[in-house]
Motif scaffolding. Structure first.
Motif, PDB file in Angstrom:
ATOM      1  N   HIS A  90       0.831  -1.208   0.000  1.00 24.07           N
ATOM      2  CA  HIS A  90       0.000   0.000   0.000  1.00 24.07           C
ATOM      3  C   HIS A  90       0.871   1.266   0.000  1.00 24.07           C
ATOM      4  CE1 HIS A  90      -3.742  -2.177   1.865  1.00 24.07           C
ATOM      5  NE2 HIS A  90      -3.351  -2.684   0.724  1.00 24.07           N
ATOM      6  N   PHE A  91       2.000   1.167   0.699  1.00 20.74           N
ATOM      7  CA  PHE A  91       2.908   2.326   0.753  1.00 20.74           C
ATOM      8  C   PHE A  91       3.376   2.696  -0.655  1.00 20.74           C
ATOM      9  CE2 PHE A  91       7.173   4.124   0.918  1.00 20.74           C
ATOM     10  CZ  PHE A  91       7.025   5.132   1.851  1.00 20.74           C
ATOM     11  N   PHE A  92       3.814   1.682  -1.414  1.00 21.55           N
ATOM     12  CA  PHE A  92       4.337   1.991  -2.754  1.00 21.55           C
ATOM     13  C   PHE A  92       3.211   2.317  -3.746  1.00 21.55           C
ATOM     14  CE2 PHE A  92       8.049  -0.268  -0.971  1.00 21.55           C
ATOM     15  CZ  PHE A  92       8.952   0.774  -1.092  1.00 21.55           C
ATOM     16  N   ALA A  93       1.981   1.867  -3.454  1.00 21.12           N
ATOM     17  CA  ALA A  93       0.852   2.298  -4.294  1.00 21.12           C
ATOM     18  C   ALA A  93       0.569   3.780  -4.071  1.00 21.12           C
ATOM     19  CB  ALA A  93      -0.390   1.473  -3.965  1.00 21.12           C
ATOM     20  N   THR A  94       0.818   4.245  -2.853  1.00 21.64           N
ATOM     21  CA  THR A  94       0.556   5.645  -2.515  1.00 21.64           C
ATOM     22  C   THR A  94       1.697   6.550  -2.994  1.00 21.64           C
ATOM     23  OG1 THR A  94      -0.694   4.891  -0.607  1.00 21.64           O
ATOM     24  CG2 THR A  94      -0.014   7.186  -0.580  1.00 21.64           C
ATOM     25  N   PHE A  95       2.927   6.046  -2.837  1.00 24.90           N
ATOM     26  CA  PHE A  95       4.099   6.836  -3.229  1.00 24.90           C
ATOM     27  C   PHE A  95       4.979   6.037  -4.191  1.00 24.90           C
ATOM     28  CE2 PHE A  95       3.417   8.673   1.183  1.00 24.90           C
ATOM     29  CZ  PHE A  95       2.957   9.911   0.734  1.00 24.90           C
ATOM     30  N   PRO A  96       4.513   5.802  -5.430  1.00 19.25           N
ATOM     31  CA  PRO A  96       5.328   5.004  -6.362  1.00 19.25           C
ATOM     32  C   PRO A  96       6.683   5.650  -6.649  1.00 19.25           C
ATOM     33  CG  PRO A  96       3.391   5.955  -7.461  1.00 19.25           C
ATOM     34  CD  PRO A  96       3.237   6.232  -6.018  1.00 19.25           C
ATOM     35  N   GLN A  97       6.742   6.975  -6.488  1.00 20.85           N
ATOM     36  CA  GLN A  97       8.008   7.658  -6.780  1.00 20.85           C
ATOM     37  C   GLN A  97       9.104   7.325  -5.754  1.00 20.85           C
ATOM     38  OE1 GLN A  97       5.160   8.893  -5.507  1.00 20.85           O
ATOM     39  NE2 GLN A  97       5.245  11.105  -5.202  1.00 20.85           N
ATOM     40  N   LEU A  98       8.728   6.617  -4.679  1.00 15.10           N
ATOM     41  CA  LEU A  98       9.730   6.257  -3.662  1.00 15.10           C
ATOM     42  C   LEU A  98      10.254   4.833  -3.852  1.00 15.10           C
ATOM     43  CD1 LEU A  98       8.271   7.958  -0.453  1.00 15.10           C
ATOM     44  CD2 LEU A  98      10.033   8.785  -2.040  1.00 15.10           C
ATOM     45  N   GLU A  99       9.994   4.256  -4.993  1.00 14.00           N
ATOM     46  CA  GLU A  99      10.491   2.895  -5.252  1.00 14.00           C
ATOM     47  C   GLU A  99      11.987   2.837  -4.943  1.00 14.00           C
ATOM     48  OE1 GLU A  99       9.263   1.260  -8.952  1.00 14.00           O
ATOM     49  OE2 GLU A  99      10.498  -0.536  -8.642  1.00 14.00           O
ATOM     50  N   GLY A 100      12.386   1.794  -4.255  1.00 13.81           N
ATOM     51  CA  GLY A 100      13.792   1.664  -3.882  1.00 13.81           C
ATOM     52  C   GLY A 100      14.021   2.029  -2.421  1.00 13.81           C
ATOM     53  N   LEU A 101      13.072   2.777  -1.824  1.00 18.24           N
ATOM     54  CA  LEU A 101      13.186   3.121  -0.393  1.00 18.24           C
ATOM     55  C   LEU A 101      13.008   1.843   0.430  1.00 18.24           C
ATOM     56  CD1 LEU A 101      13.398   5.733   1.388  1.00 18.24           C
ATOM     57  CD2 LEU A 101      10.927   5.617   1.633  1.00 18.24           C
ATOM     58  N   ARG A 102      13.746   1.742   1.523  1.00 16.28           N
ATOM     59  CA  ARG A 102      13.678   0.514   2.327  1.00 16.28           C
ATOM     60  C   ARG A 102      13.054   0.800   3.704  1.00 16.28           C
ATOM     61  NH1 ARG A 102      16.383  -2.982  -0.484  1.00 16.28           N
ATOM     62  NH2 ARG A 102      16.503  -4.551   1.137  1.00 16.28           N
ATOM     63  N   PHE A 103      12.456  -0.231   4.260  1.00 17.65           N
ATOM     64  CA  PHE A 103      11.935  -0.119   5.627  1.00 17.65           C
ATOM     65  C   PHE A 103      13.010  -0.601   6.598  1.00 17.65           C
ATOM     66  CE2 PHE A 103       8.175  -0.685   2.947  1.00 17.65           C
ATOM     67  CZ  PHE A 103       7.469   0.455   3.292  1.00 17.65           C
ATOM     68  N   THR A 104      13.191   0.137   7.696  1.00 13.78           N
ATOM     69  CA  THR A 104      14.200  -0.268   8.689  1.00 13.78           C
ATOM     70  C   THR A 104      13.565  -0.978   9.883  1.00 13.78           C
ATOM     71  OG1 THR A 104      14.024   1.875   9.781  1.00 13.78           O
ATOM     72  CG2 THR A 104      15.757   1.632   8.090  1.00 13.78           C
ATOM     73  N   HIS A 105      12.268  -0.733  10.137  1.00 10.84           N
ATOM     74  CA  HIS A 105      11.601  -1.328  11.311  1.00 10.84           C
ATOM     75  C   HIS A 105      10.184  -1.749  10.947  1.00 10.84           C
ATOM     76  CE1 HIS A 105      14.797   1.077  13.123  1.00 10.84           C
ATOM     77  NE2 HIS A 105      14.702   0.313  14.201  1.00 10.84           N
ATOM     78  N   ARG A 106       9.749  -2.826  11.552  1.00 14.47           N
ATOM     79  CA  ARG A 106       8.345  -3.261  11.447  1.00 14.47           C
ATOM     80  C   ARG A 106       7.943  -3.774  12.825  1.00 14.47           C
ATOM     81  NH1 ARG A 106       8.602  -9.174  10.335  1.00 14.47           N
ATOM     82  NH2 ARG A 106      10.834  -9.592  10.270  1.00 14.47           N
ATOM     83  N   TRP A 107       6.723  -3.440  13.223  1.00 18.07           N
ATOM     84  CA  TRP A 107       6.293  -3.853  14.560  1.00 18.07           C
ATOM     85  C   TRP A 107       4.782  -3.796  14.678  1.00 18.07           C
ATOM     86  CZ3 TRP A 107       8.140   1.079  13.564  1.00 18.07           C
ATOM     87  CH2 TRP A 107       7.420   2.159  14.046  1.00 18.07           C
ATOM     88  N   ALA A 108       4.279  -4.096  15.861  1.00 17.19           N
ATOM     89  CA  ALA A 108       2.845  -3.990  16.149  1.00 17.19           C
ATOM     90  C   ALA A 108       2.671  -3.628  17.617  1.00 17.19           C
ATOM     91  CB  ALA A 108       2.139  -5.309  15.856  1.00 17.19           C
ATOM     92  N   GLY A 109       1.465  -3.246  17.958  1.00 22.49           N
ATOM     93  CA  GLY A 109       1.137  -2.980  19.355  1.00 22.49           C
ATOM     94  C   GLY A 109      -0.330  -3.266  19.556  1.00 22.49           C
ATOM     95  N   VAL A 110      -0.732  -3.382  20.825  1.00 21.98           N
ATOM     96  CA  VAL A 110      -2.143  -3.672  21.081  1.00 21.98           C
ATOM     97  C   VAL A 110      -2.904  -2.427  21.508  1.00 21.98           C
ATOM     98  CG1 VAL A 110      -2.530  -6.125  21.466  1.00 21.98           C
ATOM     99  CG2 VAL A 110      -1.363  -4.789  23.212  1.00 21.98           C
ATOM    100  N   ILE A 111      -4.092  -2.345  20.925  1.00 27.29           N
ATOM    101  CA  ILE A 111      -5.025  -1.243  21.165  1.00 27.29           C
ATOM    102  C   ILE A 111      -6.167  -1.776  22.016  1.00 27.29           C
ATOM    103  CG2 ILE A 111      -6.916  -0.172  19.875  1.00 27.29           C
ATOM    104  CD1 ILE A 111      -4.849   0.488  17.717  1.00 27.29           C
ATOM    105  N   ASP A 112      -6.662  -0.957  22.932  1.00 27.15           N
ATOM    106  CA  ASP A 112      -7.765  -1.383  23.810  1.00 27.15           C
ATOM    107  C   ASP A 112      -9.099  -0.965  23.196  1.00 27.15           C
ATOM    108  OD1 ASP A 112      -7.165   1.296  24.119  1.00 27.15           O
ATOM    109  OD2 ASP A 112      -7.654   1.373  26.244  1.00 27.15           O
ATOM    110  N   THR A 113      -9.598  -1.780  22.293  1.00 26.38           N
ATOM    111  CA  THR A 113     -10.853  -1.443  21.629  1.00 26.38           C
ATOM    112  C   THR A 113     -12.041  -1.683  22.566  1.00 26.38           C
ATOM    113  OG1 THR A 113     -10.016  -1.861  19.417  1.00 26.38           O
ATOM    114  CG2 THR A 113     -12.371  -2.155  19.737  1.00 26.38           C
ATOM    115  N   CYS A 114     -12.921  -0.685  22.630  1.00 27.24           N
ATOM    116  CA  CYS A 114     -14.205  -0.909  23.319  1.00 27.24           C
ATOM    117  C   CYS A 114     -15.317  -0.612  22.325  1.00 27.24           C
ATOM    118  CB  CYS A 114     -14.322  -0.058  24.580  1.00 27.24           C
ATOM    119  SG  CYS A 114     -14.569   1.693  24.250  1.00 27.24           S
TER     120      CYS A 114
END
Ligand SMILES: Cc1cc2nc3c(=O)[nH]c(=O)nc-3n(C[C@H](O)[C@H](O)[C@H](O)COP(=O)(O)OP(=O)(O)OC[C@H]3O[C@@H](n4cnc5c(N)ncnc54)[C@H](O)[C@@H]3O)c2cc1C
Length: 476
Positions: free
Chosen positions: A349-373
């Protein structure tokens, strides 16, 4: 091409997978040389005036404000892990004034006090800015506002309604048509934007660590790696049991967010939902030039499934959201943070939004928990004869609201009614989720229906329309 259709056409995007190859599986903000050393765990017996369980933003703001109200009180904060180690140190760092998961939601839920809640939210945002400035907290605070982005015609309609709503309640905003939007940020998937100025961006881990430093300077004591396993009413207050010790407190504030509530009655009120995030490497001046974005607004999609994205101080792009994953039985576990398919979809989705950034790399990936009510915004209550209060349920918009949540929780445990404790928002509670296995089934149906609506022109099916009519749902 709309954002939705661009995202649909990409099936297996090698760019996304390639860009993720070296991404560290750890939250960017917490991966810092500025991370403070761990405080000791509680071993043996201790006592205090106020015990705060949870050292995220809610717990830290509760400690700061408790010391502001009564500098002589003995305040102890306990956390099962590290200070700011969960949602508060892993989020997008988008600090929005709204206390109600958006002003429209506030007007739906609490029509008679919507204006008051907006004013309180703006006051709260100013108070956060002042605390950061007075306390010398270097957390990259920038009052950039949020630019909500429509990527499809049905989302433009929704944004227009939001603009009218902002106008009615007097929140400063600017409407950006396609041309004006492209002058701000260059993406082929953006159709129109609504830039509202009631928000800031910040580095959330540095804010948490800064608040902890201020607390420590005021004499607050911390115990890390100390899960509280039980609360018990005692003659003089509350007994808190931990694996290697015990604490006696006159009063307790629970700030445990998405984690298993210590009060049994709350176990159906919040569900932990995983939200996923990527961080890119710093952009070069040429890459930045290719996307514009010189006014550094936080961006958020205007649809049902939302990407949020923002620049960091060192010119990276944080890109998160879209999928919100619930695991059967309210499961929370470290291994659930790394979900390669979800991170790969985010990268696509990132590259669909910013195709001009092709070649850019991700340095971190993670997740966290949200308290949905089920009402999507914070709720409060008391227990054990008023000795304990809690503030939970921010549902993914708690960076600013957590300070207000803490303020109300302190009012409640103080025992004397205040202007805030009289609010309908404070006196009412969300509907509980059903027990398993129904909970998982209903959340899955809702999640899939929402995805379907997002990708099919915004058309909500009968199930979502029924939830809308009842004013409940599942969100992140
Ligand atoms: C990936 C992600 C992105 C987000 N992005 C945004 C955003 O951009 N803007 C926004 O407004 N909101 C965002 N949010 C939501 C926001 O981060 C939270 O609403 C906010 O941080 C909640 O703070 P908290 O202190 O209540 O919870 P937390 O930070 O989760 O803190 C709760 C603490 O309680 C501790 N704890 C739990 N149980 C116990 C126990 N029994 N004993 C001892 N300690 C315990 C935990 O270890 C934890 O440290 C995001 C959340 C996530 C996960």
């Amino acid at each position: 091409m709309t954002a939705g259709s661009a995202r649909q056409t990409i099936k297996t995007d090698a760019r996304g997978l390639d860009a993720l190859r070296d991404a560290e599986p750890t939250p960017f903000w917490l991966d810092s040389s500025e991370a403070p050393a761990a405080r000791p765990a509680l071993t043996g017996a201790d006592e205090c005036d106020l015990a705060i369980v949870g050292a995220g933003f809610t717990g830290l703001w509760a400690a700061v404000q408790a010391k502001g109200r009564d500098p002589g009180s003995d305040v102890v904060v306990l956390d099962a892990g590290r200070i700011g180690g969960q949602a508060s140190g892993r989020n997008g760092g988008i600090c929005e004034a709204s206390l109600t998961h958006g002003v429209a939601r506030g007007a739906e839920l609490f029509p008679s006090e919507a204006a008051q809640l907006i004013a309180l939210g703006l006051e709260n945002l100013d108070a956060i800015e002042k605390s950061i400035s007075d306390g010398g907290i270097d957390c990259g605070w920038e009052r950039t506002g949020v630019l909500d982005i429509a990527g499809a015609a049905w989302q433009v309609e929704g944004l227009r309604e939001a603009r009218d709503h902002y106008d009615r309640v007097g929140i400063a905003q600017e409407w950006l048509d396609r041309e004006a939007l492209r002058a701000e940020i260059r993406s082929t998937t953006h159709e129109a934007g609504l830039w509202h100025h009631d928000a800031a961006i910040l580095d959330p881990a540095r804010l948490a660590w800064g608040l902890a430093r201020i607390c420590a300077e005021k004499g607050v004591r911390f115990y890390e790696r100390t899960p509280v396993t039980e609360l018990r009413r005692t003659a003089a207050g509350v007994g808190l049991r931990t694996p290697w010790g015990a604490l006696r407190a006159r009063r307790v504030v629970l700030a445990t967010n998405a984690f298993r509530p210590l009060l049994r009655r709350l176990r159906l009120h919040v569900v932990p939902v995983y939200d996923y995030v990527l961080m890119t490497e710093p952009l070069t001046p040429r890459q930045l030039d290719a996307i514009g974005w010189s006014r550094r607004q936080a961006l958020a999609d205007a649809g049902y499934l939302v990407h949020y994205y923002r620049l960091t101080q060192d010119q990276r792009i944080l890109w998160g959201g879209w999928d919100a994953i619930y695991h059967y039985g309210n499961r929370i576990a470290a291994e659930l943070e790394l979900r390669p398919t979800v991170h790969a979809k985010l990268a696509e989705h990132f590259f669909a939004t910013f195709p001009q950034l092709e070649g850019l790399r991700f340095t971190h990936r993670w997740a966290g928990v949200i308290d949905t009510c089920s009402r999507f915004c914070v709720f409060w209550g008391t227990a054990l004869g008023g000795r304990v209060s809690y503030s939970l349920g921010y549902t993914g918009l708690g960076v600013a609201a957590s300070r207000f949540g803490a303020q109300v929780a302190l009012d409640l445990v103080g025992g004397t009614p205040t202007e805030l404790t009289q609010l309908q928002m404070v006196r009412s509670q969300p509907l509980p989720f059903p027990p398993e296995p129904l909970r998982f089934a209903l959340i899955e149906v809702t999640r899939r229906s929402t995805e379907h609506a997002e990708l099919r022109g915004g058309r909500r099916n009968a199930w979502l329309r029924t939830l809308d009519r009842c004013g409940v749902g599942f969100d992140s």
